[in-house]
Design an enzyme around this catalytic site. Structure first.
Site, PDB file in Angstrom:
ATOM      1  N   GLU A 177      -6.108 -57.926  19.565  1.00 28.37           N
ATOM      2  CA  GLU A 177      -7.216 -58.713  20.117  1.00 28.37           C
ATOM      3  C   GLU A 177      -6.946 -59.074  21.578  1.00 28.37           C
ATOM      4  OE1 GLU A 177      -8.483 -61.949  17.555  1.00 28.37           O
ATOM      5  OE2 GLU A 177      -9.007 -60.568  15.956  1.00 28.37           O
ATOM      6  N   GLU A 295      -8.045 -55.820  10.510  1.00 30.21           N
ATOM      7  CA  GLU A 295      -8.185 -57.174   9.936  1.00 30.21           C
ATOM      8  C   GLU A 295      -9.596 -57.265   9.365  1.00 30.21           C
ATOM      9  OE1 GLU A 295      -6.977 -60.503  12.421  1.00 30.21           O
ATOM     10  OE2 GLU A 295      -5.383 -59.275  13.304  1.00 30.21           O
TER      11      GLU A 295
HETATM   12  O1  AHR Z   1      -5.841 -63.375  10.763  1.00 28.91           O
HETATM   13  C1  AHR Z   1      -5.843 -64.504  11.594  1.00 28.91           C
HETATM   14  C2  AHR Z   1      -6.107 -64.162  13.040  1.00 28.91           C
HETATM   15  O2  AHR Z   1      -7.400 -63.671  13.192  1.00 28.91           O
HETATM   16  C3  AHR Z   1      -5.248 -63.097  13.651  1.00 28.91           C
HETATM   17  O3  AHR Z   1      -4.020 -63.573  14.093  1.00 28.91           O
HETATM   18  C4  AHR Z   1      -6.064 -62.617  14.798  1.00 28.91           C
HETATM   19  O4  AHR Z   1      -5.821 -61.270  15.126  1.00 28.91           O
HETATM   20  C5  AHR Z   1      -7.477 -62.855  14.352  1.00 28.91           C
HETATM   21  O5  AHR Z   1      -8.216 -63.520  15.314  1.00 28.91           O
END
Ligand code: AHR
Length: 500
Positions: A177, A295
């Protein structure tokens, strides 16, 4: 009662469902790693294998976990891998940071421990590199330490720390990110920085698969346009999607129930839009890189306020949330999407594997329990590595889709075929009505196994007090004529039928 007819299009296979689509994510975030997976070397109170909880390891192995991403998330962009090698006493105590939380980090879990965990649970490792506070050299060194086979100071160090053999880690994230917590890069500066990292990493290990960080819309377009000349430096393009519009973890109403399921379904639009952007900026003589949805999952406001309302619902902030039947159905819907999109999606990681966010396994002290999502994943085991097959659903009824204008039938399904047979997973998305399903496809002559995940309510969950309130049960599937089967699905349920 909903009446539905399903037909498998065995004549039109989609592609292979890579085991990497069933990946997971372990971040140093609250109780996911420390006090979750890891209870520490020499812990006499909680049985463990080299510091990792034995009960958790066993459950993860049988979930299964084909691939595991670590150490972040946002944490990755603060992580210095060299802190996590050597004897426990020699490792520094650091300020661990992720997602607005600060923790004391003794670096008990380092690279060797993470690789040992992957071996224990049968997972392919995926390491997320630090591009926020690290350097190109630091990430190159981690790659060399992990994968090099020649005699260098770093590979000697690896051997001295217990591993003469290289770890052979294929998947490497170049930041996380980076449009946000990983440095607030704009697309152009990340594109440039990415090239520098990727060029040097390729020199160290040409076989490493590099994951470039993506975001949404214009950011993705700009990154991919700028770097289209350097197509050879990218293997996967990372995007993240959390479903945040389902209101409270258990205190949701019927509209909010459907809203969350529709949001999960909408992930398909995000994937296809991203795939189109990738295609648009891929040189004509090259094959488009694939998407790493590294994610994904449900994010309820109790875990941390995010999205509509923004009210703080639980303090202190723990990133923990209840996992209900609704969340399990949302996961099942995402897996249907992943199967349909398996030609453009190369990997996916549920966030996260233990205790935080959309976790399949929870712990509290010595206790451990499984969430309905654990069982939803387990129901999908026969599809892993198989060939995805489209399913035609004949059903006049659609579920409400709230703010997400994505059409979906009340009953949806995914199917796959491998050498040992055909598997079909069905979801009845209806809030409170049962469904009767006829499945008719030539060649499905014998049911080998049929199991169902159901609960009294979409809000049903397991807990420390009632760890087995929701679990898999055998399902009766009746023959209903030649090559035809009848399946009765209660409201808000999911089932898998395996045919010889
Ligand atoms: O999963 C929690 C957080 O969500 C992670 O660290 C990040 O990559 C995302 O914003």
């Amino acid at each position: 009662m909903i009446d539905t007819k399903l037909t498998l299009r065995t004549d039109a296979p989609i592609g292979t469902i890579s085991p990497r689509l069933y990946g997971h994510f372990a971040e140093h975030l609250e109780r996911c790693c420390y006090d979750g997976l890891w209870v520490g070397l020499g812990n006499k109170d909680i049985p463990n294998i080299g510091g990792f909880r034995t009960d958790v390891v066993n459950m993860l192995r049988s979930m299964p976990v084909p691939m595991l991403r670590w150490p972040g998330g946002c944490y990755a962009d603060h992580y210095h891998w060299h802190d996590g090698i050597g004897t426990p006493e020699s490792r520094p105590q650091r300020l661990g940071m992720s997602c607005g939380l600060q923790v004391e980090d003794d670096n008990g879990i380092g690279t060797h421990e993470f690789i040992a965990l992957c071996h224990l649970i049968g997972a392919e490792p995926y390491l997320a590199g630090n591009m926020g506070s690290g350097s190109v050299q630091e990430l190159c060194d981690w790659l060399e330490y992990s994968n090099a086979t020649i005699d260098t100071t770093l590979t000697r160090e690896r051997a001295a720390n217990g591993s003469r053999d290289p770890f052979g880690v294929k998947l490497w994230g170049v930041g996380n990110e980076n449009w946000g917590c990983g440095g607030h890069y704009d697309a152009a500066s990340y594109a440039q920085e990415y090239r520098r990292y990727a060029t040097m990493l390729r020199h160290v290990d040409p076989k490493a698969e590099l994951v470039a960080c993506g975001h949404v819309d214009e950011w993705n377009e700009e990154f991919l346009r700028i770097n289209s000349r350097w197509h050879h430096l990218m293997d996967h393009f990372s995007i993240h999607r959390y479903w945040i519009n389902g209101a409270q973890e258990t205190g949701f109403n019927e509209d909010q129930y459907y809203n969350l399921l529709a949001e999960a379904q909408d992930t398909e639009n995000f994937i296809t839009t991203t795939a189109n952007t990738i295609r648009e900026y891929t040189p004509k003589d090259k094959t488009p890189i694939k998407i790493a949805l590294d994610e994904w999952g449900v994010w309820h406001p109790e875990a941390r306020p995010w999205g509509p309302g923004h009210e703080v619902m639980r303090e202190p902030l723990s990133y923990e949330q209840a996992g209900t039947m609704r969340d399990a159905l949302a996961a099942g819907i995402a897996l249907e999407v992943f199967h349909r999109q398996c030609n453009v999606l190369s990997l996916a990681n549920l966030a996260q594997i233990l205790n935080v966010l959309h976790a399949p396994v929870m712990t509290e002290g010595a206790a451990m329990w499984l969430t309905p999502t654990y069982y939803a994943l387990q129901l999908h085991t026969p599809h892993i590595g198989a060939t995805a097959i489209p399913v035609e659903v004949a059903n006049g009824t659609s579920v409400p889709n709230g703010q997400f204008s994505v059409e979906s039938n009340v009953v949806s399904a995914t199917a796959s075929r491998n050498a040992s047979g055909t598997a079909v997973t069905l979801i009845n998305r209806h809030f409170d009505q049962a469904a009767s399903v006829t499945l008719s496809t030539a060649g499905l002559t014998k049911v080998v196994k049929a199991r169902i995940l159901a609960g009294d309510s979409p809000r049903a969950q397991n807990s420390i007090e009632k760890p087995d309130a929701i679990k898999l049960a055998d399902l009766t599937v009746s023959a209903d004529g030649s090559n035809q089967w009848r399946i009765e699905l209660p409201a808000h349920s999911m089932a898998t039928i395996e045919f010889a």
